[in-house]
Design a protein around this motif. Structure first.
Motif, PDB file in Angstrom:
ATOM      1  N   PHE A  52       0.836  -1.203   0.000  1.00  0.00           N
ATOM      2  CA  PHE A  52       0.000   0.000   0.000  1.00  0.00           C
ATOM      3  C   PHE A  52       0.872   1.255   0.000  1.00  0.00           C
ATOM      4  N   ALA A  53       1.887   1.283   0.863  1.00  0.00           N
ATOM      5  CA  ALA A  53       2.785   2.439   0.911  1.00  0.00           C
ATOM      6  C   ALA A  53       3.529   2.612  -0.409  1.00  0.00           C
ATOM      7  N   ALA A  54       3.957   1.492  -1.007  1.00  0.00           N
ATOM      8  CA  ALA A  54       4.659   1.583  -2.292  1.00  0.00           C
ATOM      9  C   ALA A  54       3.747   2.146  -3.376  1.00  0.00           C
ATOM     10  N   MET A  55       2.467   1.781  -3.338  1.00  0.00           N
ATOM     11  CA  MET A  55       1.520   2.329  -4.315  1.00  0.00           C
ATOM     12  C   MET A  55       1.395   3.841  -4.139  1.00  0.00           C
ATOM     13  N   ILE A  56       1.289   4.308  -2.898  1.00  0.00           N
ATOM     14  CA  ILE A  56       1.209   5.745  -2.640  1.00  0.00           C
ATOM     15  C   ILE A  56       2.452   6.450  -3.183  1.00  0.00           C
ATOM     16  N   GLN A  57       3.608   5.900  -2.890  1.00  0.00           N
ATOM     17  CA  GLN A  57       4.849   6.499  -3.366  1.00  0.00           C
ATOM     18  C   GLN A  57       4.902   6.533  -4.890  1.00  0.00           C
ATOM     19  N   ARG A  58       4.489   5.439  -5.516  1.00  0.00           N
ATOM     20  CA  ARG A  58       4.523   5.356  -6.978  1.00  0.00           C
ATOM     21  C   ARG A  58       3.604   6.392  -7.616  1.00  0.00           C
ATOM     22  N   ARG A  59       2.393   6.538  -7.075  1.00  0.00           N
ATOM     23  CA  ARG A  59       1.466   7.513  -7.652  1.00  0.00           C
ATOM     24  C   ARG A  59       1.974   8.939  -7.474  1.00  0.00           C
ATOM     25  N   SER A  60       2.578   9.210  -6.332  1.00  0.00           N
ATOM     26  CA  SER A  60       3.139  10.541  -6.112  1.00  0.00           C
ATOM     27  C   SER A  60       4.295  10.806  -7.071  1.00  0.00           C
ATOM     28  N   ARG A  61       5.150   9.816  -7.250  1.00  0.00           N
ATOM     29  CA  ARG A  61       6.303   9.966  -8.138  1.00  0.00           C
ATOM     30  C   ARG A  61       5.851  10.161  -9.585  1.00  0.00           C
ATOM     31  N   GLU A  62       4.856   9.387 -10.001  1.00  0.00           N
ATOM     32  CA  GLU A  62       4.335   9.534 -11.370  1.00  0.00           C
ATOM     33  C   GLU A  62       3.767  10.928 -11.592  1.00  0.00           C
ATOM     34  N   ASN A  63       3.091  11.456 -10.571  1.00  0.00           N
ATOM     35  CA  ASN A  63       2.529  12.792 -10.680  1.00  0.00           C
ATOM     36  C   ASN A  63       3.632  13.843 -10.800  1.00  0.00           C
ATOM     37  N   GLN A  64       4.709  13.658 -10.025  1.00  0.00           N
ATOM     38  CA  GLN A  64       5.831  14.609 -10.083  1.00  0.00           C
ATOM     39  C   GLN A  64       6.512  14.556 -11.441  1.00  0.00           C
ATOM     40  N   GLU A  65       6.635  13.349 -11.996  1.00  0.00           N
ATOM     41  CA  GLU A  65       7.269  13.224 -13.312  1.00  0.00           C
ATOM     42  C   GLU A  65       6.418  13.876 -14.399  1.00  0.00           C
ATOM     43  N   CYS A  66       5.101  13.727 -14.277  1.00  0.00           N
ATOM     44  CA  CYS A  66       4.208  14.375 -15.252  1.00  0.00           C
ATOM     45  C   CYS A  66       4.296  15.887 -15.145  1.00  0.00           C
ATOM     46  N   ALA A  67       4.378  16.393 -13.906  1.00  0.00           N
ATOM     47  CA  ALA A  67       4.441  17.833 -13.703  1.00  0.00           C
ATOM     48  C   ALA A  67       5.741  18.404 -14.248  1.00  0.00           C
ATOM     49  N   ALA A  68       6.828  17.584 -14.165  1.00  0.00           N
ATOM     50  CA  ALA A  68       8.112  18.041 -14.672  1.00  0.00           C
ATOM     51  C   ALA A  68       8.154  18.055 -16.195  1.00  0.00           C
TER      52      ALA A  68
END
Length: 420
Positions: free
Chosen positions: A404-420
């Motif tokens: 569950f924690a890894a999923m949260i981290q992954r979604r946050s990271r994907e969002n940051q990559e999209c924003a970049a």
């Protein structure tokens, strides 16, 4: 145990953007499960409530304590007073060091109506705040700072307004939003049948929502079961709509039994479905809880009993070494056993439900199909079982929590990559 509830003074309301600290569901549930006496804490907090000095987080804890002590009505009354003046709360799983910020979107309901997310995030180092989405309050603008949001409200009647309010702005949500509200709204028992019916390797009895009047008509032969649902015939399973943990659940063999059931119940709305005998060759019933995280299934528990209406607490698992050995084997061999046997059904469930996180309670039929009882995003997944009796459980729970924690981290990271 009925208690008088004083009004929370409006002067105690915290500013809209400030999160009130609380002990929270996980900590209080652990205290209760360990046998701690919650009455002294109740008395301390109720004195503050009556005296007008209670903080919002303490008030929400008081609501939970009342429910844990068996007084749901008082708990909900206290919660109503607290949420009228404050809606944002901080849970104690936050780390001293700043981690990812998770915003949980909850509804004003009983303690079984929102995902107990604190269990999933304890030890993660994430900062967890919970925003109660209220029918009479607009969502705060701007929203509380967060990296990932997740809907934790259920598809129950008292959560519908909250889900609708979130859904109205979901497309414009500024951060990743997990467990989209329009998908949560497919999980109530009568909707789940329509969602999963016809899948290969899966059996799910049609569940119909019925009124007390309809059940009364059936008991008097004024209405046929087949007029309610095509495959409905005695024996049937009946439960009050919105009930949890088997409250009001009954197997009824004929019209006379249905009449007796109604005589003992006050509810006006129910679910009804046909009974499926899922007992094994040894006459025992086995019920499984499977957790889905980002589409992948994980074993949560296996309850074994000589009764069909199983949930883990009435299966006496702690009293039987042979039952625990079977549960341990189920968990350790899950990927090459249960998950392999039901791979088509499990992958189909994950795809059709579509949620980032949810659980399924299920069994195996006599012909080997996966029998689905319910899918839910709010069932408790915890690590409170004593490790000296269940030594195989802590590693399995850590696996679920880690996923569950890894999923949260992954979604946050994907969002940051999209924003970049």
């Amino acid at each position: 145990m009925r208690r008088e509830v004083a009004s929370v003074p409006k002067a105690q309301a915290v500013a809209a953007g400030s999160a009130a600290d609380r002990l929270g569901v996980a900590r209080l549930a652990r205290m209760s499960a360990s046998g701690a006496d919650l009455h002294p804490l109740w008395r301390t907090l109720i004195a503050k409530l009556i005296g007008g000095t209670i903080a919002p987080g303490e008030g929400l804890d008081l609501s939970l304590i009342a429910q844990l002590l068996g007084d749901k009505n008082t708990g909900l009354a206290i919660q109503h007073e607290i949420l009228a003046s404050h809606q944002l709360f901080r849970s104690p799983c936050a780390s001293k060091m700043r981690g990812l910020r998770v915003l949980a979107l909850a509804a004003a309901t009983d303690m079984g109506g929102n995902t107990p997310i604190e269990f999933l995030l304890e030890g993660s180092g994430f900062e967890l705040t919970t925003l109660y989405v209220m029918p009479d309050f607009d969502l705060p603008a701007p929203l509380p700072d967060h990296d990932v949001a997740i809907v934790i409200a259920s598809d129950s009647e008292d959560c519908r307004d909250a889900l609708q309010k979130i859904d109205q702005v979901a497309a414009r949500w500024p951060r990743p939003l997990l467990n989209a509200p329009h998908l949560v709204r497919h999980l109530d028992r009568d909707k789940l049948y329509r969602l999963l019916d016809g899948m290969t390797g899966l059996e799910i009895p049609e569940t119909a929502a019925v009124s007390r009047t309809q059940l009364s008509d059936i008991s008097r032969s004024a209405l046929a079961l087949c007029d309610v649902a095509a495959d409905l015939a005695f024996p049937v399973i009946v439960r009050p709509r919105g009930s949890h943990a088997g409250a009001g659940l009954a197997k009824l063999d004929d019209r006379a039994a249905l009449a007796r059931y109604l005589a003992d119940r006050q509810e006006q709305d129910f679910f009804i479905s046909r009974f499926v005998d899922y007992s094994g060759a040894d006459g025992l019933f086995r019920k499984y809880r499977i957790v889905f995280v980002d589409g992948r299934p994980y074993p949560c528990h296996m309850a074994i009993a000589d009764r069909w209406d199983i949930w883990y607490l009435n299966a006496a698992m702690s009293q039987s070494a042979s039952k625990r050995l079977e549960e341990e084997t189920f968990m350790r061999s899950f990927d090459i056993g249960f998950a392999c046997r039901h791979a088509t059904a499990l992958s189909g469930i994950a795809a059709r439900v579509g949620l980032d996180y949810f659980i399924v309670d299920c069994a195996e039929t006599k012909n080997g199909s996966l029998l689905v009882f319910e899918a839910d995003n709010t069932a408790i997944v915890h690590d409170m079982d004593p490790p000296d009796i269940f030594p195989y459980k802590p590693p399995q729970m850590r696996s679920i929590f880690g996923a569950f924690a890894a999923m949260i981290q992954r979604r946050s990271r994907e969002n940051q990559e999209c924003a970049a």
